[in-house]
Scaffold this active site. Structure first.
Site, PDB file in Angstrom:
ATOM      1  N   GLU A 128       5.532 -56.469 -20.544  1.00 34.33           N
ATOM      2  CA  GLU A 128       6.573 -56.256 -19.539  1.00 34.33           C
ATOM      3  C   GLU A 128       7.182 -57.614 -19.176  1.00 34.33           C
ATOM      4  O   GLU A 128       6.418 -58.561 -18.960  1.00 34.33           O
ATOM      5  CB  GLU A 128       6.017 -55.607 -18.268  1.00 34.33           C
ATOM      6  CG  GLU A 128       7.142 -55.222 -17.311  1.00 34.33           C
ATOM      7  CD  GLU A 128       6.658 -54.512 -16.040  1.00 34.33           C
ATOM      8  OE1 GLU A 128       5.426 -54.398 -15.838  1.00 34.33           O
ATOM      9  OE2 GLU A 128       7.510 -54.106 -15.265  1.00 34.33           O
ATOM     10  N   GLY A 268       0.161 -60.915 -11.285  1.00 38.01           N
ATOM     11  CA  GLY A 268      -1.118 -60.451 -10.737  1.00 38.01           C
ATOM     12  C   GLY A 268      -1.899 -59.618 -11.725  1.00 38.01           C
ATOM     13  O   GLY A 268      -3.073 -59.864 -11.985  1.00 38.01           O
ATOM     14  N   GLU A 305      -2.367 -50.999  -9.961  1.00 39.11           N
ATOM     15  CA  GLU A 305      -2.229 -50.821 -11.413  1.00 39.11           C
ATOM     16  C   GLU A 305      -2.697 -49.433 -11.823  1.00 39.11           C
ATOM     17  O   GLU A 305      -2.093 -48.785 -12.678  1.00 39.11           O
ATOM     18  CB  GLU A 305      -2.992 -51.906 -12.184  1.00 39.11           C
ATOM     19  CG  GLU A 305      -2.637 -53.346 -11.793  1.00 39.11           C
ATOM     20  CD  GLU A 305      -1.154 -53.661 -11.756  1.00 39.11           C
ATOM     21  OE1 GLU A 305      -0.371 -53.034 -12.497  1.00 39.11           O
ATOM     22  OE2 GLU A 305      -0.757 -54.542 -10.955  1.00 39.11           O
TER      23      GLU A 305
HETATM   24 ZN    ZN Z   1       3.481 -52.734 -10.178  1.00 36.93          ZN
END
Ligand code: ZN
Length: 881
Positions: A128, A268, A305
């Site tokens: 991503e 993160g 997530e």
């Molecule tokens: Zn996210």
């Protein structure tokens, strides 16, 4: 690295691709310097696409080794390969064919941490937003869904663990000490969710049975020996899975769910289907090495997530303009989870503080953009507080506007309608319109219009008639490229209170829709009149921070003090106190600039003592209430002509005054928080530590002596207490032997643990004062520091620039120059991190003239070189514009 092309992407240019890739088979033969990637793509022409449509596959710095179409090399002139794209022309007229594309990669040389790279000897991927095109040529766009089968081959000794998305289909040995694994993911997914991990990792295993009885094998992979430090993350994962079933009715959909922790990661964590990859900072924790804040972050990010599995993966984004479709919604979901697991009021206050600290300056500065942007040059730069945090606020407001029941129905409808699709914000909003029967057209401006709306309120009470009138006016300030704004639908939750803080009855309201404790502001001005009041009420407005706006509320000072003591909405109570303290600090700031001695209202100073000892309030709330707004918070509220040295002086002055006045109450409250219970990271115990540590800082300020803090440091039995004490020593007693010794002790204890050393860098980078630049320069050369690791960069350089007002904004501009040099160095190999770092200068126009000029020259220094990454060029250009 992509050098800036200047190209701008526009939402109105969206069009579906002419070709689809229903199946993707990938083979990786892993090698640090020469990894072979074979992609076999089943390509189909989209129904209705022109028969002669060319196919352009995205690439980024790729080396094409070979290409076949249905087993044959395409004729010269029918294709064109460059590092950045593979163009195929005169394709077969039949509707489907197979491409076989071989590329070669050097993961060991990939310092941008996008695509396939090596982190501490572990092969991992980050795709991503547009990293997949650094692996193979592909239609690398989120609306192109494909079913992946992935074969990974590697040296067995170097990489005993071979992982990819989905379920494990096959494993086996190969010649030459190598082995392989084949993974199959039955769920069609966009390329940004592809992931691969291979290496020598330890594993913490567990299992989960879903509500409908599916057995899911859970694994968290970490560096060998660190498995016990993954236990909390595992616990958080299982709680997340249960919560999503109970609250949203959403179950997990594969046989395996894996998490891998890597030390080199730009963000993160990442929600790759069935194989989340995490920055190890958000996985690893134990009492000795992690603070309570670390535990809370791990819980929130593991949940975040995991929740993406539905909001992001099963239902994904049509294009990157729709990023908030998955991010805003998923942040909303993880916050609800944390609120349910911890204390709702305390979580809300923390979220609002974070929103104001990160999103408000973005929305009020040169980088402002709508939650759903309409154009971008570099998508990496849109993983912003606006998309994530304001995006979550907008979802929360949808719930406020349609009500909890219709919100739940709307979510169900959204999932039912769009499972397996790549959709837009319009489709998301429509689900709530259809479920509630309400028209959300005006409300949807929250997605489309940038800027923080302002609400001005004035009150008048007519005792004879028993009516209260609230004059409410909205304005939306201009933002870059949006000079004229439309009126928004702003839901303001409110309460009318008596002098004891109890709800006051009223009989009717006119002038705006007032429903279920919410005033719906939709016009520029409303005169909202409440009838049937027997006394003048105290107005608690924007309760729970129902709308992310700024409010200028004209009211008697008495009201605010009353709310700070008695509002039964705990957010409102904190907010009233926070406003009082901020106003006091701004007043002191002005007095100091004028050469005077600031004075503070005695009731306010005394209130701190009352709060510290109020056993009816949970300790975590008391800790938040006693934490003064940061220097950055105060600067933001001042808004222009900022002089950080005067802000620092004002704030310290108030701390010392509060501390001296309440020293006995504080000492007693601190003692009562320290009960010698064994460490547990739960919210209640964390709250007790938080309060004890806030009070320790006040006590240090009151005595102006480091001994008590030095003992607290030495006696600490967990990282929360140790880190808090070290921070106080380093910040309040910089240069004193107690501080120097503690810093040296910390380094000795944790020198071998990079994540803990980040705390050590952070504390030293945030010591107030101009001399800290020298410290940061020196620490940049420390053996434990590396510009290549994003966590190190953030903990030293990022902390200095974002959390050290007096150090970073040194009057002579030296810190800015050092900063610009560092950003440019990082841009040479990791554009994403460089661009993110550079946003620290976004509020430069709010500084007083001398610093403003110095900050501008640093920005010009950043703008100067040719060959900047598109990431950094985009940020610098917009910041200077
Ligand atoms: Zn996210």
């Amino acid at each position: 690295m992509v050098v800036d092309s200047g190209r701008v992407y526009r939402i109105e240019d969206y069009r579906p691709s002419d070709y689809l890739i229903p199946r993707t088979r990938l083979t990786f033969r892993l090698d640090p310097d020469a990894t072979q990637v074979v992609a076999e793509l089943d390509v189909e022409r989209r129904h209705g696409a022109p028969l002669d449509a060319a196919l352009t596959l995205d690439g980024d710095g790729l080396e094409l080794v070979s290409l076949t179409l249905d087993g044959r090399k395409p004729a010269a002139g029918t294709y064109d390969a460059s590092p950045d794209r593979l163009l195929l022309k005169r394709l077969p007229v039949k509707d489907a064919f197979t491409l076989r594309i071989e590329t070669r990669l050097a993961p060991a040389a990939n310092a941008a941490l996008m695509g396939l790279y090596l982190s501490n000897g572990i092969y991992c991927t980050q795709c991503e937003a547009e990293g997949f095109r650094r692996i193979t040529y592909f239609l690398d766009r989120p609306d192109l869904l494909s079913v992946y089968t992935v074969r990974v081959e590697a040296d067995r000794a170097a990489a005993p663990v071979l992982l990819s998305n989905g379920n494990l289909a096959e494993t086996g040995d190969l010649d030459g000490g190598r082995h392989f694994a084949v993974w199959h993911d039955p769920h069609p997914k966009p390329s940004y969710l592809f992931a691969l991990v291979a290496g020598d990792l330890g594993r913490l295993g567990d299992s989960f049975t879903t509500a409908s009885g599916r057995e899911v094998e859970l694994g968290i992979y970490v560096e060998h020996g660190k498995e016990p430090r993954a236990a909390y993350a595992m616990d958080a994962l299982k709680r997340s899975m249960t919560w999503d079933e109970e609250v949203f009715g959403l179950e997990y959909d594969l046989d395996v769910f894996n998490i891998v922790a890597v030390p080199d990661f730009n963000m993160g964590a990442m929600e790759n289907k069935g194989l989340n990859i995490f920055n190890d900072k958000y996985v690893l924790a134990d009492a000795e090495t992690a603070t309570d804040a670390d535990y809370a972050n791990i819980e929130a990010i593991v949940a975040h997530e995991y929740f993406h599995n539905w909001t992001g993966n099963r239902i994904t984004c049509r294009d990157w303009f729709q990023l908030c479709l998955k991010e805003g919604l998923t942040v909303f979901r993880d916050r609800e989870f944390s609120a349910d697991q911890r204390s709702r009021a305390v979580e809300r206050i923390g979220d609002v503080r974070a929103l104001r600290a990160h999103q408000f300056p973005e929305d009020q500065g040169p980088l402002a953009h709508p939650v759903r942007p309409r154009r971008y040059r570099e998508i990496n730069n849109f993983y912003t507080a606006t998309v994530y945090e304001k995006g979550a606020e907008v979802v929360r407001m949808i719930r406020t506007v349609v009500g909890a029941d219709a919100f739940r129905d709307g979510m169900r409808l959204y999932v039912e309608r769009h499972d397996g699709q790549a959709v837009t914000i319009e489709e998301f909003v429509r689900a709530f319109e259809d479920a509630s029967g309400r028209d959300l057209a005006q409300f949807a401006l929250w997605y489309h219009q940038a800027g923080t709306p302002n609400i001005a309120i004035s009150e008048s009470f007519d005792a004879g008639a028993g009516t209260l009138t609230l004059d409410i006016e909205q304005t939306v300030p201009p933002t870059p490229s949006e000079t004229r704004k439309r009126l928004m639908h702003i839901p303001l939750a409110f309460g009318l209170l008596d002098e004891e803080g109890n709800p006051l009855a009223w009989q009717g309201a006119e002038g705006a829709a007032v429903e279920d404790g919410v005033i719906h502001v939709r016009k520029r001005r409303h005169h909202v009149r409440f009838h049937g009041l027997r006394q003048r009420p105290v107005v608690s407005i924007n309760r729970g921070f129902s709308a992310p706006v700024t409010i200028a509320h004209q009211r008697p000072p008495h009201d605010r003090l009353l709310l700070a003591r008695r509002d039964d909405d705990l957010f409102g109570r904190w907010e009233a106190l926070n406003t009082l303290v901020t106003e006091a600090l701004i007043g002191a700031f002005r007095t100091i600039l004028g050469g005077g001695e600031p004075e503070f209202a005695p009731e306010l100073v005394a209130l701190a003592g009352e709060i510290a000892s109020d056993a009816a309030l949970e300790p975590a709330y008391r800790a938040l209430a006693l934490t003064l707004p940061s220097e950055t918070d105060v600067a933001r509220e001042i808004g222009n002509q900022i002089d950080p040295d005067a802000i620092h002086a004002a704030r310290q002055k108030l701390i010392v005054e509060i501390a001296r006045t309440n020293v006995d109450a504080f000492a007693e409250a601190r003692a009562s928080m320290r009960d010698g219970r064994p460490f547990s990271p739960d919210a209640e115990n964390a709250g007790r530590r938080a309060l004890a540590n806030v009070l320790l800082d006040y006590l240090a300020a009151a005595s102006d002596a480091p001994q008590e803090t030095a003992s607290a440091y030495a006696d600490a039995t967990n990282m929360t207490d140790r880190f808090a004490a070290l921070g106080i020593l380093a910040h309040r007693f910089a240069g004193r032997p107690e501080s120097v010794d503690a810093l040296a002790d910390f380094e000795r204890r944790y020198g071998g643990d990079p994540l803990v050393m980040d705390k050590w860098f952070h504390i030293q980078a945030t010591v107030p004062g101009p001399q800290t630049l020298d410290t940061v320069r020196r620490l940049k050369q420390h053996a434990a520091f590396s510009l290549r690791n994003p966590n190190r960069v953030r903990s030293l350089i990022g902390a200095f620039a974002n959390a050290n007002q007096t150090g970073f904004h040194r009057r002579d501009g030296e810190s800015y120059r050092f900063f610009a040099e560092t950003v440019l160095a990082v841009d040479g190999f990791n554009p994403q991190v460089a661009a993110r770092l550079a946003t620290a200068l976004r509020s430069w126009r709010l500084l007083e003239p001398e610093r403003q000029a110095a900050a501008r020259s640093a920005l010009l220094m950043l703008a100067e070189p040719e060959g900047l990454s598109s990431d950094l060029r985009d940020i610098v250009d917009r910041t200077l514009a």
